[in-house]
Design a protein around this motif. Structure first.
Motif, PDB file in Angstrom:
ATOM      1  N   LEU A 238      -3.447  -7.513 -13.303  1.00 53.78           N
ATOM      2  CA  LEU A 238      -2.815  -6.645 -12.305  1.00 53.78           C
ATOM      3  C   LEU A 238      -1.768  -7.479 -11.565  1.00 53.78           C
ATOM      4  O   LEU A 238      -2.110  -8.470 -10.920  1.00 53.78           O
ATOM      5  N   VAL A 250      -9.741  -2.694 -17.839  1.00 49.09           N
ATOM      6  CA  VAL A 250      -9.661  -1.230 -17.849  1.00 49.09           C
ATOM      7  C   VAL A 250     -11.011  -0.695 -18.317  1.00 49.09           C
ATOM      8  O   VAL A 250     -11.582  -1.211 -19.277  1.00 49.09           O
ATOM      9  N   ILE A 278     -10.246  -0.466 -12.500  1.00 50.70           N
ATOM     10  CA  ILE A 278      -9.484  -1.563 -11.895  1.00 50.70           C
ATOM     11  C   ILE A 278      -9.733  -1.571 -10.379  1.00 50.70           C
ATOM     12  O   ILE A 278      -9.725  -0.522  -9.738  1.00 50.70           O
ATOM     13  N   PHE A 281      -6.239  -2.179  -6.305  1.00 52.23           N
ATOM     14  CA  PHE A 281      -4.820  -2.001  -6.662  1.00 52.23           C
ATOM     15  C   PHE A 281      -4.127  -1.159  -5.600  1.00 52.23           C
ATOM     16  O   PHE A 281      -4.775  -0.446  -4.827  1.00 52.23           O
ATOM     17  N   ILE A 287       0.113  -2.782 -14.140  1.00 54.33           N
ATOM     18  CA  ILE A 287      -0.962  -3.192 -15.051  1.00 54.33           C
ATOM     19  C   ILE A 287      -0.264  -3.796 -16.268  1.00 54.33           C
ATOM     20  O   ILE A 287       0.508  -3.104 -16.957  1.00 54.33           O
TER      21      ILE A 287
END
Length: 602
Positions: A238, A250, A278, A281, A287
């Motif tokens: 990320l 993922v 994830i 974020f 990604i």
């Protein structure tokens, strides 16, 4: 790779965008008959959107047509949601510009269209509501061409296809005078006009453009795969907006089918997908590949133009209606909002109980307040303050482009109202039975203007505005010219007492309502504040019966919306917001405290 087209729909508030998407879903049989029977707009699925008839949060829908997957992204039409629009356009390769066959392109449409053209998106013009009386489709098409030319569209963008129709009646065709049977002409135009996503070579890249949430799997990242292929259970990196990198994995990958999400075994570049698993974020993060991560440039977001003070509710009625009333509740809720609402910024103040919240306008902030209210929060907000910038040693303030369509007989009064608020008129032309007026006006001048315009035009004017640029400070603007009626002592409002005060002003509350000392219950006829006793009961003597009072006739109270209240309050007042009530109050509830504060200010 399945053949894909990605389109965003741009339209002004109430031009029929959400209705059109519903009809496309019906036509491509992505909708079961049960939904058809309910007859509700499927896309505007939160209560606030349905009540206001506007789109606040962008939504993703996908349909299959002639073997091609069409991803449709519904964009907000209001300029206050600029942060939302910017991100959404990054996912699309083309745009459907939907305009009303009578009203033509409006300021909000212009705002989003300008963004789309600058990003090089291919437009298709859809002229909706051609079944309306006095519609003018040909003139509207000319207006749109002129608008695109002014927005520096390139030759390919100016050579746009035009589709005419009526979303309400479920048809779109090439000629507005010949109604078609369905919306297939529009879908064919999309497939033939909007380019396929480019196949980019290289390692995987997906920029997170919106966030969804599920009670079962937590936060879900949504975005378009720019490069490569994303598969479930694959390790990724990320890349945060600030350039830092976090290793992650993922879990599941979903694609959109109709209104629903479906698990997919892989998603290739060009398609839009949702990803779970994830952690931590934010919008704008990328990604990327696990071993060779490459971040995409972060999304630029429009700066806030307005701030408001949010503070805990400390009125005498504190905690009576809400579930979340402490400063910790308020703080957590505001910071969680900034995760998905990019144009919103929070700043701590010297007091632990209050926060400065920066947003794009009164509408942007009022949607947040209304949402919190419905979730059970109690809070108080201060007067909205426009942000002034220091440029080259001089004060500069935000200027907005304002357009008003009003009945012709009141246009003179409206022009006078706006010139008092330092507005400059740019255009005045008849448009059917209405007069179309365009102005440039400081953002400060727009606060509270809608109520005045609606009063002057008996509710018939249509008003829209958008931020244009910063200009030198224009000087003082007159604010509210009336004082208020302030409660003397706590109790319940009594018809007898209110009747005696009717000649002093107009009330915001009716009889039988609980009030507290320092609460504002009405507007005074003059420019000074007046402390009144609305809880006084009639002294009964042995000569008068208690029933003789029943003939009191009170004018109905003024019913203001949340936005009107936000625009109405002054610097020394708070708007108290609870799940069931909106009340205005003085910051200092006792009269001697108010006098002390005003003496200090002098």
């Amino acid at each position: 790779m399945t053949k894909v087209r990605n389109i965003a729909i741009i339209a002004h508030v109430d031009h029929g965008k959400t209705t059109l998407v519903d009809k496309i879903l019906y036509h491509t049989e992505q909708m079961n008959d049960q939904k058809k029977l309910e007859g509700d707009l499927i896309l505007d699925n939160n209560d606030l959107e349905r009540e206001r008839g506007i789109t606040i949060v962008s939504k993703n829908v996908s349909v299959q047509y002639k073997g091609i997957k069409i991803n449709i992204i519904d964009t907000p039409g209001h300029a206050d949601f600029g942060g939302e629009v910017e991100r959404v356009l990054n996912m699309a390769d083309g745009v459907l510009l939907l305009v009303d066959a009578f009203e033509g392109p409006m300021p909000q449409t212009r705002y989003v269209l300008g963004k789309a053209i600058a990003l090089g998106k291919k437009p298709i013009l859809v002229i909706n509501k051609v079944d309306k009386e006095n519609c003018r489709p040909e003139e509207v098409m000319e207006d749109v061409f002129d608008l695109m030319f002014h927005l520096d569209a390139n030759e390919d963008q100016l050579d746009f296809e035009t589709v005419y129709g009526s979303a309400k009646n479920g048809w779109m065709g090439a000629d507005w005078q010949k109604p078609a049977d369905d919306v297939s002409y529009l879908l064919d135009t999309v497939i033939n006009t909007i380019p396929e996503p480019q196949e980019n070579q290289g390692t995987v890249q997906l920029q997170i453009t919106s966030i969804d949430y599920s009670n079962y799997i937590g936060r879900i990242a949504i975005g378009r795969v720019t490069r490569g292929t994303i598969q479930p259970n694959s390790p990724v990196t990320l890349v945060k907006r600030d350039g830092s990198m976090v290793k992650s994995r993922v879990k599941d990958v979903f694609t959109f089918t109709g209104m629903a999400k479906e698990k997919a075994s892989s998603v290739s570049s060009g398609d839009i997908c949702a990803i779970s698993g994830i952690e931590n974020f934010d919008i704008g993060d990328t990604i990327a590949d696990f071993e060779n991560p490459e971040g995409l440039p972060p999304i630029s977001i429009d700066e806030p133009t307005m701030s408001m003070l949010f503070t805990v509710n400390d009125s005498p009625f504190f905690g009576k209606e809400g579930k979340f009333v402490t400063s910790r509740h308020l703080r957590d809720r505001l910071y969680s909002e900034t995760e998905k609402n990019l144009a919103l910024k929070i700043e701590e103040t010297s007091s632990p109980d209050s926060f400065k919240v920066y947003g794009r306008g009164v509408m942007h902030l009022s949607v947040l307040i209304e949402t919190m209210r419905r979730e059970g929060y109690e809070l108080q907000v201060g007067k909205p303050i426009v942000l002034i910038k220091e440029i080259d040693g001089a004060k500069h303030e935000p200027i907005e482009s304002l357009s008003i369509d009003s009945p012709q007989d009141v246009s003179g009064k409206i022009i006078e109202l706006i010139s008092q608020r330092k507005g400059d008129m740019l255009k005045m032309e008849p448009k059917g039975d209405l007069m179309h007026l365009e102005f440039e006006i400081p953002s400060r001048g727009i606060i509270g203007l809608r109520t005045l315009v609606m009063n002057v035009s008996a509710g018939e004017a249509i008003m829209a505005h958008r931020f244009v640029r910063y200009e030198k400070f224009k000087g003082e603007i007159p604010s509210r010219n009336k004082g208020t009626l302030i409660v003397l002592e706590a109790g319940t409002t009594i018809p007898y007492a209110m009747d005696k005060l009717q000649d002093r002003g107009r009330f915001f509350v009716g009889p039988g309502i609980d009030v507290y000392q320092g609460q504002i219950v009405g507007e005074h006829n003059r420019d000074n504040d007046l402390v009144v006793n609305v809880t006084k009961t009639k002294k009964l003597s042995n000569m008068r019966s208690s029933g003789a009072d029943d003939k009191v006739k009170l004018a109905p109270p003024i019913d203001l919306s949340l936005e009107q209240f936000m625009e109405y309050i002054e610097d020394d007042e708070y708007l108290e917001i609870t799940p069931e009530s909106l009340r205005i109050r003085k910051i200092f509830l006792k009269e001697h405290e108010r006098k002390k504060a005003s003496n200090k200010a002098l």
